[in-house]
Design an enzyme around this catalytic site. Structure first.
Site, PDB file in Angstrom:
ATOM      1  N   LYS A  54       1.197  12.818  10.458  1.00 52.03           N
ATOM      2  CA  LYS A  54       2.400  12.031  10.136  1.00 52.03           C
ATOM      3  C   LYS A  54       3.393  12.884   9.351  1.00 52.03           C
ATOM      4  O   LYS A  54       4.589  12.916   9.667  1.00 52.03           O
ATOM      5  CB  LYS A  54       2.016  10.778   9.328  1.00 52.03           C
ATOM      6  CG  LYS A  54       1.305   9.721  10.163  1.00 52.03           C
ATOM      7  CD  LYS A  54       0.724   8.594   9.311  1.00 52.03           C
ATOM      8  CE  LYS A  54      -0.028   7.589  10.176  1.00 52.03           C
ATOM      9  NZ  LYS A  54      -0.664   6.503   9.402  1.00 52.03           N
ATOM     10  N   GLN A  98      -2.164   5.350   3.254  1.00 52.33           N
ATOM     11  CA  GLN A  98      -3.119   5.382   4.367  1.00 52.33           C
ATOM     12  C   GLN A  98      -4.331   4.509   4.041  1.00 52.33           C
ATOM     13  O   GLN A  98      -4.912   4.594   2.958  1.00 52.33           O
ATOM     14  CB  GLN A  98      -3.541   6.830   4.646  1.00 52.33           C
ATOM     15  CG  GLN A  98      -4.366   7.003   5.913  1.00 52.33           C
ATOM     16  CD  GLN A  98      -3.602   6.693   7.204  1.00 52.33           C
ATOM     17  OE1 GLN A  98      -2.383   6.806   7.258  1.00 52.33           O
ATOM     18  NE2 GLN A  98      -4.309   6.299   8.246  1.00 52.33           N
ATOM     19  N   ASP A 121       5.149   0.829   7.083  1.00 49.07           N
ATOM     20  CA  ASP A 121       3.997   0.333   7.845  1.00 49.07           C
ATOM     21  C   ASP A 121       4.183  -1.142   8.209  1.00 49.07           C
ATOM     22  O   ASP A 121       3.432  -1.660   9.032  1.00 49.07           O
ATOM     23  CB  ASP A 121       2.716   0.458   7.000  1.00 49.07           C
ATOM     24  CG  ASP A 121       1.900   1.694   7.349  1.00 49.07           C
ATOM     25  OD1 ASP A 121       1.904   2.096   8.526  1.00 49.07           O
ATOM     26  OD2 ASP A 121       1.257   2.240   6.437  1.00 49.07           O
TER      27      ASP A 121
HETATM   28  N1  GUN Z   1      -5.106   3.150   8.936  1.00 47.92           N
HETATM   29  C1  GUN Z   1      -5.271   2.934  10.266  1.00 47.92           C
HETATM   30  N2  GUN Z   1      -4.089   2.669  10.849  1.00 47.92           N
HETATM   31  C2  GUN Z   1      -3.149   2.736   9.879  1.00 47.92           C
HETATM   32  C3  GUN Z   1      -1.742   2.566   9.882  1.00 47.92           C
HETATM   33  O1  GUN Z   1      -1.085   2.287  10.892  1.00 47.92           O
HETATM   34  N3  GUN Z   1      -1.142   2.727   8.667  1.00 47.92           N
HETATM   35  C4  GUN Z   1      -1.843   3.013   7.534  1.00 47.92           C
HETATM   36  N4  GUN Z   1      -1.162   3.122   6.402  1.00 47.92           N
HETATM   37  N5  GUN Z   1      -3.152   3.157   7.512  1.00 47.92           N
HETATM   38  C5  GUN Z   1      -3.801   3.032   8.682  1.00 47.92           C
END
Ligand code: GUN
Length: 305
Positions: A54, A98, A121
């Site tokens: 990311k 995350q 998110d």
């Molecule tokens: N863990 C698994 N998928 C995601 C996501 O789309 N965003 C975040 N922040 N954590 C995750």
């Protein structure tokens, strides 16, 4: 017997990234550099890869993309202070924590502490509420990516029966809300659903997001269904799931002692029944990152543009 057409996540993600680059150029013209901070706590290996990808993509697209990594024994108040700092930093447009967080941390409280305008998110209760009202600007990335892939088939979704397997806050629930907005009839299934194959066989659109490798077998798929596989599972050569993989390239890798990635769907079986199918890897995964970038430029434009 039909053969599925593959939904190329990498290609569609590249289209989204081109749109993002155009928006970034417009913001840069106003002296605004979109800023994304990805926060990671602990040493979960999958999270490490996701967060690195990311941050890397953010930099590639011209953002200020950074990663803040903290030890797994960080306390909840310490993490909240980090979020407060990022909330009040004008150059940070997007904050991403995350998941999963270590068990001693209250994830819900952490997500609630993120400024909703920076919640790229789309997990803050305000953004979740707006999503269900159909007026959200920051929509969770994986569900938004799934919708973009469905659009790319060129098929009208109106009136289709969409069956979502998995009820997580990250994928299952939000994608169900988005499908409903597109006039689908939506069924959400989960581990307690009775007669699951009978339900999934009714699906015109089948979304597998439960996190169990090769769970969706050929007999669960209706001929001609659009199948979206959200799972990303690592299969080790000595695991029982290794024997279920029929893809020749992956089988060869397993035989040579390497692990492979597989989805929640038995790809080879689905390939013979679905009209459209997402591969793993190269399907939903790249879309999640692309939509995160899109949310970050949207957040920058809304807040500062
Ligand atoms: N863990 C698994 N998928 C995601 C996501 O789309 N965003 C975040 N922040 N954590 C995750």
């Amino acid at each position: 017997m039909t053969e599925a057409r593959l939904l190329d996540g990498k290609g569609i993600a590249a289209d989204v990234e081109r749109e993002v680059r155009t928006e970034v150029a417009q913001l840069l013209g106003k002296g605004i550099v979109p800023g994304l901070v990805a926060v990671r706590v602990g040493t979960d290996p999958a999270s490490e890869v996701y967060v690195r990808n990311k941050a890397r993509k953010a930099i590639e697209l011209g953002f200020r993309g950074t990663q803040e990594h903290f030890p797994g024994d960080m306390s909840q108040p310490e993490l909240m202070r980090v979020i407060e700092r990022l909330n009040s930093d004008d150059e940070v447009d997007g904050i991403l924590v995350q998941l999963p967080l270590p068990p001693h941390i209250d994830s819900e409280a952490v997500l609630r502490s993120i400024e909703p305008a920076k919640d790229v998110d789309g997990f803050h209760p305000v953004n979740v509420g707006l999503l269900h009202l159909g007026t959200a600007t920051l929509v969770p990335c994986t569900p938004a990516g799934i919708m973009r892939m469905l659009e790319s088939t060129g098929e009208s979704l109106r009136g289709m029966h969409a069956v979502v397997v998995g009820r997580s806050n990250i994928v299952g629930k939000p994608v169900a809300a988005l499908l409903l907005q597109k006039d689908c009839t939506v069924t959400i299934c989960h581990s307690r659903t009775r007669e699951l194959p009978a339900v999934t066989r009714q699906a015109d659109i089948l979304i597998a997001a439960l996190g169990r490798p090769l769970f969706v077998t050929g007999d669960m798929i209706r001929d001609g269904a659009i199948v979206i596989d959200v799972g990303i599972n690592r299969i080790e050569p000595d695991s029982p799931d290794a024997a279920k993989i029929r893809d020749e390239n992956k089988s060869q890798l397993l035989r040579s002692g390497k692990s492979v990635l597989a989805g929640d769907v038995d790809f080879s079986a689905a390939f013979e029944k679905a009209s459209w199918l997402t591969p793993v890897p190269g399907g939903v995964g790249p879309m999640t990152i692309a939509m995160l970038m899109k949310n970050t430029v949207t957040a920058a434009r809304e807040r500062r543009g």
